[in-house]
Design a protein around this motif. Sequence first.
Motif, PDB file in Angstrom:
ATOM      1  N   GLU A 192     -35.152  47.024 -70.550  1.00 50.48           N
ATOM      2  CA  GLU A 192     -35.873  47.012 -71.826  1.00 50.48           C
ATOM      3  C   GLU A 192     -37.135  47.869 -71.733  1.00 50.48           C
ATOM      4  O   GLU A 192     -37.464  48.609 -72.662  1.00 50.48           O
ATOM      5  CB  GLU A 192     -36.234  45.586 -72.233  1.00 50.48           C
ATOM      6  CG  GLU A 192     -35.058  44.759 -72.682  1.00 50.48           C
ATOM      7  CD  GLU A 192     -34.440  45.284 -73.961  1.00 50.48           C
ATOM      8  OE1 GLU A 192     -35.173  45.750 -74.839  1.00 50.48           O
ATOM      9  OE2 GLU A 192     -33.199  45.235 -74.064  1.00 50.48           O
ATOM     10  N   GLU A 193     -37.855  47.771 -70.603  1.00 51.31           N
ATOM     11  CA  GLU A 193     -39.061  48.579 -70.418  1.00 51.31           C
ATOM     12  C   GLU A 193     -38.716  50.064 -70.400  1.00 51.31           C
ATOM     13  O   GLU A 193     -39.388  50.872 -71.036  1.00 51.31           O
ATOM     14  CB  GLU A 193     -39.769  48.194 -69.113  1.00 51.31           C
ATOM     15  CG  GLU A 193     -40.420  46.830 -69.159  1.00 51.31           C
ATOM     16  CD  GLU A 193     -40.920  46.370 -67.806  1.00 51.31           C
ATOM     17  OE1 GLU A 193     -40.665  47.052 -66.783  1.00 51.31           O
ATOM     18  OE2 GLU A 193     -41.579  45.314 -67.763  1.00 51.31           O
ATOM     19  N   ARG A 194     -37.667  50.427 -69.670  1.00 50.51           N
ATOM     20  CA  ARG A 194     -37.249  51.838 -69.621  1.00 50.51           C
ATOM     21  C   ARG A 194     -36.830  52.329 -71.001  1.00 50.51           C
ATOM     22  O   ARG A 194     -37.147  53.442 -71.402  1.00 50.51           O
ATOM     23  CB  ARG A 194     -36.097  52.022 -68.634  1.00 50.51           C
ATOM     24  CG  ARG A 194     -36.532  52.014 -67.193  1.00 50.51           C
ATOM     25  CD  ARG A 194     -35.418  52.522 -66.277  1.00 50.51           C
ATOM     26  NE  ARG A 194     -34.205  51.751 -66.364  1.00 50.51           N
ATOM     27  CZ  ARG A 194     -33.889  50.714 -65.605  1.00 50.51           C
ATOM     28  NH1 ARG A 194     -34.716  50.306 -64.675  1.00 50.51           N
ATOM     29  NH2 ARG A 194     -32.744  50.077 -65.763  1.00 50.51           N
ATOM     30  N   ARG A 195     -36.114  51.479 -71.736  1.00 51.66           N
ATOM     31  CA  ARG A 195     -35.656  51.851 -73.073  1.00 51.66           C
ATOM     32  C   ARG A 195     -36.845  52.114 -73.995  1.00 51.66           C
ATOM     33  O   ARG A 195     -36.870  53.104 -74.733  1.00 51.66           O
ATOM     34  CB  ARG A 195     -34.761  50.755 -73.638  1.00 51.66           C
ATOM     35  CG  ARG A 195     -34.063  51.140 -74.922  1.00 51.66           C
ATOM     36  CD  ARG A 195     -33.052  50.105 -75.357  1.00 51.66           C
ATOM     37  NE  ARG A 195     -31.891  50.128 -74.473  1.00 51.66           N
ATOM     38  CZ  ARG A 195     -31.300  49.063 -73.959  1.00 51.66           C
ATOM     39  NH1 ARG A 195     -31.741  47.867 -74.236  1.00 51.66           N
ATOM     40  NH2 ARG A 195     -30.250  49.187 -73.176  1.00 51.66           N
ATOM     41  N   ALA A 196     -37.866  51.246 -73.948  1.00 53.48           N
ATOM     42  CA  ALA A 196     -39.059  51.422 -74.783  1.00 53.48           C
ATOM     43  C   ALA A 196     -39.815  52.685 -74.378  1.00 53.48           C
ATOM     44  O   ALA A 196     -40.294  53.436 -75.243  1.00 53.48           O
ATOM     45  CB  ALA A 196     -39.957  50.197 -74.663  1.00 53.48           C
ATOM     46  N   GLU A 197     -39.909  52.926 -73.068  1.00 52.44           N
ATOM     47  CA  GLU A 197     -40.598  54.128 -72.583  1.00 52.44           C
ATOM     48  C   GLU A 197     -39.882  55.396 -73.037  1.00 52.44           C
ATOM     49  O   GLU A 197     -40.521  56.355 -73.493  1.00 52.44           O
ATOM     50  CB  GLU A 197     -40.668  54.076 -71.053  1.00 52.44           C
ATOM     51  CG  GLU A 197     -41.443  55.197 -70.431  1.00 52.44           C
ATOM     52  CD  GLU A 197     -41.476  55.090 -68.918  1.00 52.44           C
ATOM     53  OE1 GLU A 197     -41.329  56.124 -68.250  1.00 52.44           O
ATOM     54  OE2 GLU A 197     -41.630  53.949 -68.412  1.00 52.44           O
ATOM     55  N   MET A 198     -38.564  55.403 -72.946  1.00 51.68           N
ATOM     56  CA  MET A 198     -37.789  56.577 -73.378  1.00 51.68           C
ATOM     57  C   MET A 198     -37.920  56.785 -74.884  1.00 51.68           C
ATOM     58  O   MET A 198     -38.042  57.917 -75.351  1.00 51.68           O
ATOM     59  CB  MET A 198     -36.321  56.422 -73.002  1.00 51.68           C
ATOM     60  CG  MET A 198     -36.056  56.538 -71.517  1.00 51.68           C
ATOM     61  SD  MET A 198     -36.512  58.127 -70.841  1.00 51.68           S
ATOM     62  CE  MET A 198     -35.286  59.166 -71.593  1.00 51.68           C
ATOM     63  N   GLU A 225     -31.844  38.803 -64.846  1.00 46.60           N
ATOM     64  CA  GLU A 225     -32.942  38.785 -65.813  1.00 46.60           C
ATOM     65  C   GLU A 225     -33.949  39.897 -65.510  1.00 46.60           C
ATOM     66  O   GLU A 225     -34.431  40.571 -66.426  1.00 46.60           O
ATOM     67  CB  GLU A 225     -33.629  37.419 -65.792  1.00 46.60           C
ATOM     68  CG  GLU A 225     -34.799  37.286 -66.741  1.00 46.60           C
ATOM     69  CD  GLU A 225     -34.421  37.428 -68.200  1.00 46.60           C
ATOM     70  OE1 GLU A 225     -35.321  37.720 -68.999  1.00 46.60           O
ATOM     71  OE2 GLU A 225     -33.242  37.259 -68.552  1.00 46.60           O
ATOM     72  N   GLN A 226     -34.261  40.121 -64.221  1.00 45.59           N
ATOM     73  CA  GLN A 226     -35.189  41.185 -63.846  1.00 45.59           C
ATOM     74  C   GLN A 226     -34.630  42.551 -64.227  1.00 45.59           C
ATOM     75  O   GLN A 226     -35.366  43.406 -64.721  1.00 45.59           O
ATOM     76  CB  GLN A 226     -35.477  41.135 -62.346  1.00 45.59           C
ATOM     77  CG  GLN A 226     -36.338  39.956 -61.941  1.00 45.59           C
ATOM     78  CD  GLN A 226     -36.453  39.809 -60.436  1.00 45.59           C
ATOM     79  OE1 GLN A 226     -35.725  40.446 -59.674  1.00 45.59           O
ATOM     80  NE2 GLN A 226     -37.361  38.948 -59.997  1.00 45.59           N
ATOM     81  N   ARG A 227     -33.332  42.762 -64.019  1.00 46.84           N
ATOM     82  CA  ARG A 227     -32.706  44.035 -64.414  1.00 46.84           C
ATOM     83  C   ARG A 227     -32.781  44.225 -65.922  1.00 46.84           C
ATOM     84  O   ARG A 227     -33.042  45.321 -66.404  1.00 46.84           O
ATOM     85  CB  ARG A 227     -31.250  44.080 -63.955  1.00 46.84           C
ATOM     86  CG  ARG A 227     -31.089  44.386 -62.485  1.00 46.84           C
ATOM     87  CD  ARG A 227     -29.640  44.727 -62.152  1.00 46.84           C
ATOM     88  NE  ARG A 227     -28.708  43.675 -62.492  1.00 46.84           N
ATOM     89  CZ  ARG A 227     -28.349  42.677 -61.699  1.00 46.84           C
ATOM     90  NH1 ARG A 227     -28.861  42.585 -60.497  1.00 46.84           N
ATOM     91  NH2 ARG A 227     -27.470  41.778 -62.095  1.00 46.84           N
TER      92      ARG A 227
END
Length: 97
Positions: A65-71, A58-60
Motif C-alpha cells: 500500500e505504501e509503495r502504491r501510494a508513493e508511485m 499483513e506487513q507485505r
Amino acid sequence: MCLWCTSNKKCIEYPVRSILPPSSVCALSSARWGVCGGRKRAKSKPDREDEKAAREKEQRRVRQEERRAEMKSRHDEIRKKYGLFKEENPYAKFENN
C-alpha cells in the motif's frame, strides 16, 4: 505420507509397499491421501507458524500500500509537469436549478 480413511475416521501411515491401500486397511472409496495433517491441525488453535505467516502477510500488504501510494504521487507529479494531470471534467453536466 498419511492416509485418511473416512469409513473408520482414522489417520494411518500410508502403506508404501503397495500402490493402493489394501481393503483390510481402508476401502479404496474411503481413502483420502495426504489430508491427515490438515484435519488434525484444523481442530487445534493456530500455532506460532500460522501467526508468523499472518503477521508477514499483513506487513507485505502494508508495504505494498505504501509503495502504491508513493508511485501514485510520483506519477501525479510527472503528469503535472507535462500538463497531463487529470483535472475536473470541463464538460460536466449542467444543473438547471
